[in-house]
Design a protein around this motif. Structure first.
Motif, PDB file in Angstrom:
ATOM      1  N   VAL A  24      -3.823  -2.651  -4.260  1.00 21.00           N
ATOM      2  CA  VAL A  24      -5.365  -2.648  -4.625  1.00 21.00           C
ATOM      3  C   VAL A  24      -5.669  -2.620  -5.695  1.00 21.00           C
ATOM      4  O   VAL A  24      -6.277  -3.175  -5.835  1.00 21.00           O
ATOM      5  N   ILE A  25      -4.800  -3.199  -6.509  1.00 16.71           N
ATOM      6  CA  ILE A  25      -5.114  -3.483  -8.717  1.00 16.71           C
ATOM      7  C   ILE A  25      -5.072  -4.903  -8.587  1.00 16.71           C
ATOM      8  O   ILE A  25      -6.788  -5.304  -8.944  1.00 16.71           O
ATOM      9  N   ASN A  26      -4.095  -6.017  -7.635  1.00 16.79           N
ATOM     10  CA  ASN A  26      -4.463  -7.174  -7.606  1.00 16.79           C
ATOM     11  C   ASN A  26      -4.846  -7.968  -6.219  1.00 16.79           C
ATOM     12  O   ASN A  26      -5.375  -9.435  -7.142  1.00 16.79           O
ATOM     13  N   ILE A  56      -8.383   3.421 -11.424  1.00 18.64           N
ATOM     14  CA  ILE A  56      -7.923   2.473 -10.076  1.00 18.64           C
ATOM     15  C   ILE A  56      -9.064   2.082 -10.127  1.00 18.64           C
ATOM     16  O   ILE A  56      -8.940   3.412  -8.931  1.00 18.64           O
ATOM     17  N   ASP A  57      -9.420   0.840  -9.578  1.00 18.63           N
ATOM     18  CA  ASP A  57     -10.816   1.635  -8.185  1.00 18.63           C
ATOM     19  C   ASP A  57     -10.715   1.194  -6.942  1.00 18.63           C
ATOM     20  O   ASP A  57      -9.888  -0.105  -6.382  1.00 18.63           O
ATOM     21  N   TRP A  58     -11.178   1.707  -5.627  1.00 19.86           N
ATOM     22  CA  TRP A  58     -10.033   2.200  -4.465  1.00 19.86           C
ATOM     23  C   TRP A  58     -11.807   1.329  -3.977  1.00 19.86           C
ATOM     24  O   TRP A  58     -12.041   1.583  -2.511  1.00 19.86           O
ATOM     25  N   THR A  59     -13.078   1.391  -4.135  1.00 17.12           N
ATOM     26  CA  THR A  59     -14.164   1.185  -3.963  1.00 17.12           C
ATOM     27  C   THR A  59     -14.677  -0.186  -2.837  1.00 17.12           C
ATOM     28  O   THR A  59     -15.014  -0.392  -1.847  1.00 17.12           O
ATOM     29  N   ASN A  60     -13.913  -1.484  -3.228  1.00 18.32           N
ATOM     30  CA  ASN A  60     -13.593  -2.270  -2.313  1.00 18.32           C
ATOM     31  C   ASN A  60     -11.861  -2.038  -1.411  1.00 18.32           C
ATOM     32  O   ASN A  60     -11.924  -3.174  -0.935  1.00 18.32           O
ATOM     33  N   VAL A  61     -11.486  -1.008  -0.889  1.00 18.03           N
ATOM     34  CA  VAL A  61     -10.132  -1.089  -0.666  1.00 18.03           C
ATOM     35  C   VAL A  61     -10.930  -0.508   1.038  1.00 18.03           C
ATOM     36  O   VAL A  61     -11.377   0.362   0.904  1.00 18.03           O
ATOM     37  N   LEU A  88      -5.163  12.579   0.643  1.00 10.80           N
ATOM     38  CA  LEU A  88      -5.581  11.202  -0.425  1.00 10.80           C
ATOM     39  C   LEU A  88      -6.858  10.828  -0.792  1.00 10.80           C
ATOM     40  O   LEU A  88      -7.129  10.792  -2.252  1.00 10.80           O
ATOM     41  N   PHE A  89      -7.699  10.832   0.264  1.00  7.97           N
ATOM     42  CA  PHE A  89      -9.216   9.930  -0.019  1.00  7.97           C
ATOM     43  C   PHE A  89      -9.771  11.498  -0.530  1.00  7.97           C
ATOM     44  O   PHE A  89     -10.843  10.693  -0.996  1.00  7.97           O
ATOM     45  N   ASP A  90      -9.943  13.061  -0.781  1.00  2.00           N
ATOM     46  CA  ASP A  90     -10.852  13.521  -1.282  1.00  2.00           C
ATOM     47  C   ASP A  90     -10.627  13.662  -2.654  1.00  2.00           C
ATOM     48  O   ASP A  90     -11.279  13.835  -3.487  1.00  2.00           O
ATOM     49  N   HIS A  91      -9.849  12.904  -3.441  1.00  7.02           N
ATOM     50  CA  HIS A  91      -8.837  12.554  -5.079  1.00  7.02           C
ATOM     51  C   HIS A  91      -8.959  11.377  -5.035  1.00  7.02           C
ATOM     52  O   HIS A  91      -8.469  10.919  -6.636  1.00  7.02           O
ATOM     53  N   ILE A  92      -9.204   9.998  -4.521  1.00 10.36           N
ATOM     54  CA  ILE A  92      -9.846   8.952  -5.091  1.00 10.36           C
ATOM     55  C   ILE A  92     -11.043   8.797  -4.231  1.00 10.36           C
ATOM     56  O   ILE A  92     -11.424   8.912  -3.706  1.00 10.36           O
ATOM     57  N   ASN A  93     -11.576   7.519  -5.237  1.00 11.99           N
ATOM     58  CA  ASN A  93     -12.959   6.625  -5.251  1.00 11.99           C
ATOM     59  C   ASN A  93     -13.253   5.507  -3.653  1.00 11.99           C
ATOM     60  O   ASN A  93     -14.171   4.882  -4.453  1.00 11.99           O
ATOM     61  N   ILE A  94     -12.358   6.371  -2.833  1.00 11.95           N
ATOM     62  CA  ILE A  94     -12.719   5.266  -1.724  1.00 11.95           C
ATOM     63  C   ILE A  94     -13.723   5.953  -1.034  1.00 11.95           C
ATOM     64  O   ILE A  94     -14.245   6.535  -0.627  1.00 11.95           O
ATOM     65  N   LYS A  95     -14.505   4.947  -0.546  1.00  7.97           N
ATOM     66  CA  LYS A  95     -15.394   4.966   0.478  1.00  7.97           C
ATOM     67  C   LYS A  95     -15.305   5.726   1.520  1.00  7.97           C
ATOM     68  O   LYS A  95     -14.295   4.811   2.230  1.00  7.97           O
ATOM     69  N   LYS A  96     -15.331   6.771   1.653  1.00 13.44           N
ATOM     70  CA  LYS A  96     -15.828   7.393   3.778  1.00 13.44           C
ATOM     71  C   LYS A  96     -15.972   6.536   4.643  1.00 13.44           C
ATOM     72  O   LYS A  96     -14.709   6.587   5.679  1.00 13.44           O
ATOM     73  N   GLU A  97     -16.180   5.520   4.660  1.00 13.65           N
ATOM     74  CA  GLU A  97     -17.610   4.644   5.610  1.00 13.65           C
ATOM     75  C   GLU A  97     -16.038   3.310   5.411  1.00 13.65           C
ATOM     76  O   GLU A  97     -16.277   2.263   7.027  1.00 13.65           O
ATOM     77  N   ASN A  98     -14.850   3.068   5.132  1.00  7.72           N
ATOM     78  CA  ASN A  98     -13.900   2.160   5.212  1.00  7.72           C
ATOM     79  C   ASN A  98     -12.544   2.625   5.359  1.00  7.72           C
ATOM     80  O   ASN A  98     -11.770   2.596   5.642  1.00  7.72           O
TER      81      ASN A  98
END
Length: 240
Positions: A24-26, A56-61, A88-98
């Motif tokens: 995710v990071i790299n 840690i940014d999850w917006t591009n995952v 998991l998903f409700d606790h990190i900044n991942i986009k729902k559409e992803n």
């Protein structure tokens, strides 16, 4: 095949989270394959902890889950859609559409196969997280497994229904079918991370590591993958 032995579930989760978060990071726009059940919860807990403490940014995952019970809606508290949001998903900044999970309303295999098309359109899965059934299933690919299968509707065997009954009010509530990535779908991932915990997984681990490739133990197909990491605790490793 790389085998990493740990003492317990907490150590397994720590190691699993490190492997996933390294990607995710790299990696730019990583694609993760995710799993449900009790095994990955420790990994998800430690992913959440590190994600929040280290920002840690999850917006591009992008994520693709292995499977879903047929007939359950995303709002059902036993659906894997609900599980992933809660764990998991409700606790990190991942986009729902992803986030992608097979629909429990799929009624044909032609419809189910479109999941593989969607994965391919995203460039394929960079890392697929797997648990392991006591009978050697991965995803819901029950023995004898079709090693050429794509995402499809599958029937659950009695041992799997009994194992999953602990999550439901009564055994009769457990769905008897699921929509699952197939063995070919799973083997298409660039890297596979399998976590197995407890004595009940020892036979399947022994087959995976030392057995021959055999549809009666679906997990043994992973021997043919070029990049597999297995994390097992002492009890799961007891028959090696």
């Amino acid at each position: 095949m790389k085998i990493l032995k740990v003492k317990n579930e907490i150590e397994a989760g720590k190691l699993g989270s490190e492997i996933i978060l390294d990607l995710v990071i790299n990696k730019d726009k990583p694609v993760l394959g995710l799993a449900t059940g009790s095994t990955p919860i420790s990994t998800y807990n430690q992913i959440i902890e590190r994600t929040n403490s280290e920002k840690i940014d999850w917006t591009n995952v992008t994520t693709f889950n292995l499977d879903e019970y047929k007939g359950l809606k995303p709002t059902d508290d036993q659906s894997y859609d609900f599980f992933m949001r809660k764990q998991l998903f409700d606790h990190i900044n991942i986009k729902k559409e992803n986030t992608n999970i097979p629909s429990g309303s799929i009624s044909t295999n032609e419809e189910a196969n479109k999941y593989d098309e969607l994965i391919a359109a995203k460039g394929g899965i960079d890392l697929q997280l797997l648990g392991l059934g006591t009978n050697g299933h991965v995803g819901f690919n029950e023995p004898p497994a079709d090693f050429n299968s794509l995402t499809s509707i599958v029937n659950l065997v009695e041992s799997t229904i009994e194992s999953n009954a602990r999550f439901f009010a009564k055994k009769e509530d457990v769905p008897t079918q699921a929509i699952s990535m197939g063995m070919k779908s799973i083997m298409s991932a660039k890297k596979i991370l399998l976590i197995a915990l407890g004595e009940s997984k020892a036979d399947a681990i022994a087959q995976l590591v030392n057995g021959k490739v055999d549809p009666s133990w679906p997990c043994t197909l992973l021997q043919n993958h070029k990049d597999v990491t297995i994390i097992i605790d002492e009890k799961a490793a007891s028959k090696l």
